[in-house]
Design a protein around this motif. Structure first.
Motif, short mmCIF file in Angstrom:
data_model
loop_
_atom_site.label_atom_id
_atom_site.label_comp_id
_atom_site.label_asym_id
_atom_site.label_seq_id
_atom_site.Cartn_x
_atom_site.Cartn_y
_atom_site.Cartn_z
N SER A 144 0.94 -1.58 0.16
CA SER A 144 0.06 -0.18 -0.35
C SER A 144 0.56 0.93 0.28
CB SER A 144 -0.66 0.12 1.55
OG SER A 144 -0.34 -0.47 1.90
N LEU A 145 2.39 1.28 0.27
CA LEU A 145 2.83 2.11 0.18
C LEU A 145 3.79 2.83 -1.10
CD1 LEU A 145 6.40 1.38 2.36
CD2 LEU A 145 4.42 3.02 2.84
N THR A 146 2.75 4.66 -1.00
CA THR A 146 2.87 4.73 -2.04
C THR A 146 4.28 5.84 -2.24
OG1 THR A 146 1.97 5.99 -1.43
CG2 THR A 146 0.56 5.07 -2.86
N GLU A 147 5.23 6.30 -1.32
CA GLU A 147 5.95 6.41 -1.01
C GLU A 147 6.93 6.56 0.14
OE1 GLU A 147 4.80 10.63 -0.66
OE2 GLU A 147 4.14 10.58 1.49
N PRO A 148 8.26 7.01 -0.05
CA PRO A 148 8.71 6.17 1.39
C PRO A 148 8.63 7.26 2.54
CG PRO A 148 10.12 7.48 0.03
CD PRO A 148 8.73 7.34 -0.85
N PRO A 149 9.16 6.56 3.98
CA PRO A 149 7.84 7.14 5.38
C PRO A 149 9.14 8.83 5.23
CG PRO A 149 8.96 4.89 5.71
CD PRO A 149 8.75 4.51 4.12
N CYS A 150 8.69 9.02 5.46
CA CYS A 150 9.49 10.52 5.81
C CYS A 150 10.82 10.88 6.80
CB CYS A 150 8.89 11.47 7.05
SG CYS A 150 8.98 13.24 6.77
N GLY A 151 11.88 11.25 5.55
CA GLY A 151 12.89 11.52 6.17
C GLY A 151 13.71 10.14 5.32
N HIS A 152 13.01 10.12 4.06
CA HIS A 152 13.66 8.41 3.50
C HIS A 152 13.74 8.16 2.07
CE1 HIS A 152 13.16 6.83 7.43
NE2 HIS A 152 14.18 5.51 7.22
N HIS A 153 14.54 7.97 1.14
CA HIS A 153 14.24 7.69 -0.23
C HIS A 153 13.80 6.38 -1.03
CE1 HIS A 153 17.27 10.97 1.19
NE2 HIS A 153 16.18 11.55 0.68
N SER A 154 13.84 5.21 -0.31
CA SER A 154 13.76 4.17 -0.91
C SER A 154 13.53 3.81 0.61
CB SER A 154 14.18 3.56 -1.60
OG SER A 154 15.95 3.77 -0.37
N VAL A 155 12.34 1.84 -0.36
CA VAL A 155 12.28 1.28 1.21
C VAL A 155 12.79 -0.13 1.00
CG1 VAL A 155 10.60 0.04 1.68
CG2 VAL A 155 9.91 2.04 1.37
N ILE A 156 13.88 -0.32 1.62
CA ILE A 156 14.27 -2.11 1.00
C ILE A 156 14.38 -2.90 2.07
CG2 ILE A 156 16.34 -3.57 1.56
CD1 ILE A 156 18.54 -0.63 1.10
N GLY A 157 13.24 -4.12 1.00
CA GLY A 157 12.77 -5.38 2.16
C GLY A 157 13.71 -6.37 2.11
N GLU A 158 13.48 -6.44 3.63
CA GLU A 158 14.95 -8.06 4.05
C GLU A 158 13.89 -9.09 4.14
OE1 GLU A 158 16.06 -6.03 7.86
OE2 GLU A 158 17.66 -4.92 6.44
N PRO A 159 14.71 -10.41 3.71
CA PRO A 159 14.16 -11.57 3.91
C PRO A 159 14.51 -12.13 4.97
CG PRO A 159 16.31 -12.00 2.99
CD PRO A 159 16.18 -10.32 2.96
N GLY A 160 13.26 -12.75 4.91
CA GLY A 160 12.31 -13.84 6.27
C GLY A 160 11.40 -13.41 7.04
N ILE A 161 10.64 -13.22 6.32
CA ILE A 161 9.40 -13.03 7.09
C ILE A 161 8.46 -13.26 5.56
CG2 ILE A 161 6.82 -12.16 8.24
CD1 ILE A 161 9.13 -11.25 9.60
N ASP A 162 8.17 -12.06 4.65
CA ASP A 162 7.11 -12.14 3.45
C ASP A 162 8.43 -12.47 2.18
OD1 ASP A 162 5.01 -11.46 4.40
OD2 ASP A 162 5.23 -9.68 4.42
N LEU A 163 9.48 -11.59 2.12
CA LEU A 163 10.97 -12.31 1.34
C LEU A 163 11.65 -13.38 0.87
CD1 LEU A 163 10.93 -8.30 1.25
CD2 LEU A 163 9.29 -9.28 -0.33
N ASN A 164 12.01 -13.68 -0.34
CA ASN A 164 12.60 -15.14 -0.31
C ASN A 164 13.98 -14.27 -0.37
OD1 ASN A 164 10.94 -17.22 0.50
ND2 ASN A 164 10.80 -16.87 -2.74
#
Length: 210
Positions: A144-164
């Motif tokens: 649902s994110l359409t932009e990174p959280p305030c003060g950030h420029h990107s989002v990095i998904g780390e493996p372990g729960i939803d991501l391989n």
């Protein structure tokens, strides 16, 4: 003072002959950039069930200044952000990251692409220049994110729960530009450089710069 010409620009001496209709520059294995991309590819191959494939070619993707300038402006804005103040080396946190996408032809890329032709034994993946800036890290999907959280420029998904695998997401088109096209896969029947060059030329409908 003469402005520096981006190494991926049509105007750079190493991209002589490039233009709108011919953007791919084959790199020799002795080229330091070929080695850099190859090392990144090998280091990043983390598939638990697939043997690391062989690389058959690396091509630099040349772009026009009209395409590169917005990328440069975005990079400068990110580098000047207060959250990155004092960062001297690579202030915008520009990284070379791999990207696969759907392509309906004889080429495909593993896990993040689809290819209707199962007879293909050569695949491709893009290595892109990405302005990561200050990244927000999380382990759960955030569709649902359409932009990174305030003060950030990107989002990095780390493996372990939803991501391989680790994924980097940017939300501005000017944060990313294609840099290299990597051809890899299982050994084809004929593997010399001329045939691979011919295959790439045919499939991408573009002549290669010499």
């Amino acid at each position: 003072m003469t402005a520096l010409v981006d190494e991926f620009s049509f105007d750079h001496p190493q991209n002589k002959g490039c233009g709108v209709s011919n953007r791919l520059v084959p790199l020799q294995k002795s080229n330091s950039k070929y080695t850099e991309v190859e090392k990144s590819f090998r280091k990043g191959w983390k598939h638990p069930k697939k043997k690391r494939p062989r690389i058959y070619g690396v091509f630099r993707i040349a772009l026009s200044d009209n395409v590169l300038k917005p990328f440069h402006r975005y990079r400068a804005r990110v580098a000047a952000a207060p959250s990155l103040a004092g960062k001297i080396d690579n202030p915008s946190n520009e990284q070379l990251l791999f990207h696969g996408t759907t392509r309906c032809c004889l080429l495909e890329a593993d896990d993040y692409t689809a290819n209707p032709d199962n007879a293909s034994n050569l695949r491709v993946v893009l290595a892109s220049r990405v302005i990561v800036g200050k990244a927000y890290r999380r382990q759960k999907n955030a569709t649902s994110l359409t932009e990174p959280p305030c003060g950030h420029h990107s989002v990095i998904g780390e493996p372990g729960i939803d991501l391989n695998y680790e994924e980097t997401v940017v939300y501005d088109n000017d944060a990313i530009r294609p840099a290299y096209l990597v051809v890899y896969g299982d050994p084809p029947p004929l593997t010399n450089a001329k045939i691979i060059k011919s295959v790439i030329t045919t499939l991408f409908k573009t002549p290669l710069a010499t």
